[in-house]
Design a protein around this motif. Structure first.
Motif, PDB file in Angstrom:
ATOM      1  N   SER A 267       0.836  -1.202   0.000  1.00  0.00           N
ATOM      2  CA  SER A 267       0.000   0.000   0.000  1.00  0.00           C
ATOM      3  C   SER A 267       0.858   1.234   0.000  1.00  0.00           C
ATOM      4  O   SER A 267       1.333   1.726   0.873  1.00  0.00           O
ATOM      5  CB  SER A 267      -0.962  -0.006   1.177  1.00  0.00           C
TER       6      SER A 267
ATOM      7  N   SER B  65      -5.590   3.510  -2.181  1.00  0.00           N
ATOM      8  CA  SER B  65      -4.228   3.643  -2.716  1.00  0.00           C
ATOM      9  C   SER B  65      -4.200   3.325  -4.206  1.00  0.00           C
ATOM     10  O   SER B  65      -3.484   3.977  -4.974  1.00  0.00           O
ATOM     11  CB  SER B  65      -3.271   2.714  -1.975  1.00  0.00           C
ATOM     12  N   ASP B 182      -1.397  10.016   0.956  1.00  0.00           N
ATOM     13  CA  ASP B 182      -1.981   8.718   1.298  1.00  0.00           C
ATOM     14  C   ASP B 182      -1.606   8.366   2.730  1.00  0.00           C
ATOM     15  O   ASP B 182      -0.479   7.987   3.016  1.00  0.00           O
ATOM     16  CB  ASP B 182      -1.498   7.642   0.320  1.00  0.00           C
ATOM     17  N   GLU B 183      -2.550   8.501   3.622  1.00  0.00           N
ATOM     18  CA  GLU B 183      -2.366   8.250   5.053  1.00  0.00           C
ATOM     19  C   GLU B 183      -1.121   8.940   5.622  1.00  0.00           C
ATOM     20  O   GLU B 183      -0.242   8.284   6.179  1.00  0.00           O
ATOM     21  CB  GLU B 183      -2.318   6.745   5.312  1.00  0.00           C
TER      22      GLU B 183
HETATM   23 MG    MG Z   1      -3.855   2.329   1.180  1.00  0.00          MG
END
Ligand code: MG
Ligand code: ADP
Lengths: 267, 312
Positions: A267, B65, B182-183
């Protein structure tokens, strides 16, 4: 879009390199130890070679100094791959962990950006050893020094480097498709050791394999023939620079194809 | 051009190989057709306008993502159309990269052993940022956040928070039209989180940068986003202002009860179906209640309800 040409890439590479060297030297102990390690590695390789070959009779017209020349030639030819393309060894881990994605977020060539990240100083010691060995063998064999011969030497060293770089590009890029690509890298890297030996091992089926399939014969053997036996140069030697360029280009395309096809796991 | 991102019916499928072990296995994998398909993004249509900060939310594995990888041009969608800054990102990856900045979770994109300022200078050259614009940006950074303590520190010696901060600064350095985060606040402490929120807000205001943010922290959403898009199992399930969502759940109240041991018990009550007073009375029969608070529904709870229920 603003143009990014060769000049841009050279200047970026130089800047990254300078920063990298600066930071390496700021870890002084590290730097000294790795320099010593580099000298020891080269010395031990050299001594091994001496012990193995010093009392060897002439094989197929190759005497000790010819072998030494070939050895030096391969050392120099292996320098660029070690100095500039060493990050290939990390490719597999970055691809598997997903860290590789960061190289795709910059407005520059991914292959360039990836390779620019690592400059391995250790290769420079190898270069010095290689040059020393070539000069020594050269004097002992008594090859005349003319500008043309020097030019040939440079062109064919360059050719040999291209083959080695291309080989490692191919090997490294397999990681985009297969999981255990570490094997492929290691096997290829071991193959390069054969480059130090002359024709006698390149006979029959091996000659075909090492010429056309895994062209390590081009890393030192074919190119060095141009210097060592100028009266009897095989055609393959003369066209090896062209082969080298093509082979390098193909390896680059293969590497980039891998990037495009790759799914970017993690991710 | 008003739209930063336009997506029409975008899908992304992954073909996942059922892998085999060992060297023989990986050779076999090369020729294997033994794979299954994972649909990570299903038919997502959305538009992000210039200057917006949108929260792109969803549970783990929802496809956030993957969507960002498509928008950054790293992945090609299986089907559908996408335009980022008016261009198809995967067909013009390098060009697209000039106009975007990306921070991907905890993976630093900076040169590990270089002091931050040297990384900045290299990025300035990579993106061909004019000297003046670069200086202005650094000045803006100085006005928004205290960068002195990190500027001369190699990234590898930084704390996670400092590293994230550095990565965010680096993502904005070439003044891109869109920044993808992203995060970014995952694993950070409260003070660093609020520092980073202020920074993002300030940069968005100054430079009108579009920000697409994924996060699990509703504090980020409350502080930054007016609009949220929620996806679940690859499908878009909500796309509107956060206020709209709160209105939708307007009849919900968070009831907080302080018990004898000074702990707070929380529950979510829909006033349309349940009377809050009844609940308090019921509870009082079981336990002694020291204090009562009735609050609006929090973003956290709204999102949780959507994940659970699925609403439009
Ligand atoms: Mg992700
Ligand atoms: N490269 C990939 N190969 C196979 N499956 C993937 C890949 N990337 C993501 N997935 C799958 O797609 C789904 C969405 O993943 P992701 O976009 O990372 O979700 P999120 O970021 O919302 O947590 C997950 O089920 C994940 O396992």
């Amino acid at each position: 879009m603003r143009k990014r040409g060769l000049k841009f890439y050279m200047s970026i590479y130089r800047k990254i390199l300078i920063q990298d060297l600066k930071s390496k030297m700021s870890y002084r102990a590290d730097f000294i130890i790795s320099t010593i390690g580099m000298i020891m590695t080269n010395l031990s390789g050299f001594v091994t070679f001496m012990i193995l070959f010093h009392n060897f009779p002439t094989i197929n017209g190759w005497d000790y100094y010819h072998m030494l020349f070939l050895y030096g030639f391969s050392l120099v030819a292996l320098t660029p791959v070690q100095c500039f393309f060493d990050n290939n060894w990390n490719l597999r881990f970055m691809v598997q962990s997903g860290d590789f994605i960061k190289y795709c977020f910059r407005p520059v060539n991914v292959f360039f950006y990836f390779m620019s990240e690592v400059f391995d100083v250790k290769g420079l010691g190898q270069l010095a050893f290689g040059i020393g060995t070539i000069v020594y063998a050269w004097i002992k064999i008594g090859i005349p020094v003319t500008p043309l011969v020097i030019l040939k030497l440079i062109v064919f060293l360059f050719t040999a480097s291209l083959f080695m770089i291309a080989l490692m590009n191919f090997a490294a890029a397999t990681c985009f498709w297969i999981k255990n690509s570490g094997y492929v890298m290691v096997i290829m890297f071991r193959f390069k050791d054969f480059a130090k030996y002359p024709s006698s091992i390149f006979e029959g089926i091996f000659k075909v394999i090492f010429t056309f399939l895994i062209p390590i014969a081009f890393i030192a053997y074919y190119p060095s023939l141009v210097i060592l036996s100028p009266d009897n140069v095989p055609v393959l030697s003369w066209i090896s620079p062209l082969f080298g360029l093509i082979f390098f280009y193909l390896s680059y395309k293969f590497w980039m194809l891998g990037v495009r096809k790759y799914d970017f796991t993690g991710s | 051009m008003e739209e930063a991102v336009v997506m029409k019916n975008v899908c992304k499928d992954f073909k996942v190989l059922n892998r085999h072990e060992g060297l023989k296995g990986s050779i076999k994998d090369l020729f294997s057709r033994d794979y299954k398909t994972v649909s990570a993004v299903k038919d997502v249509t959305m538009t992000v306008n210039r200057g917006e900060i949108i929260g792109y939310l969803g549970p783990n594995g929802a496809g956030k993502s993957t969507t960002i990888k498509i928008m950054t041009g790293v992945l090609e969608p299986t089907s559908g159309e996408i335009l980022v800054n008016g261009k198809v990102p995967y067909k013009n990856r390098t060009e697209n990269c000039e106009n975007i900045g990306v921070v991907f979770g905890q993976r630093s994109q900076l040169w590990w052993s270089l002091p931050l300022i040297e990384s900045f200078k290299l990025l300035k050259d990579l993106y061909m940022v004019p000297e003046k614009e670069y200086d202005d940006m650094i000045a803006l950074y100085r006005s928004l956040v205290d960068i002195e303590p990190i500027l001369h520190k190699p990234v590898r010696q930084m704390s996670l928070g400092q590293r994230t901060l550095s990565d965010i600064l680096a993502a904005f350095l070439h003044n891109p039209a869109i920044v993808f985060l992203d995060e970014p606040t995952i694993g950070l402490d409260v003070s660093m989180k609020s520092k980073i929120r202020e920074l993002i807000l300030g940069l968005n205001k100054e430079k009108n940068t579009t920000v697409i943010l994924t996060t699990h922290d509703m504090g980020d959403v409350d502080a930054l986003c007016k609009r949220i898009v929620i996806i679940d199992k690859g499908m878009k399930i909500y796309d509107n202002d956060i206020d709209h969502l709160k209105n939708y759940f307007g009849s919900y109240r968070t009831l907080k009860l302080k018990l004898a041991d000074d702990t707070w018990e929380e529950m979510l009550i829909d006033e349309k179906t349940t009377d809050v007073m009844d609940v308090i009375m019921e509870k009082q029969k079981e336990k002694k209640i020291k204090d009562v608070k009735i609050l609006e529904i929090s973003t956290e709870e709204v999102i949780r309800k959507i994940y659970e229920g699925g609403t439009k």
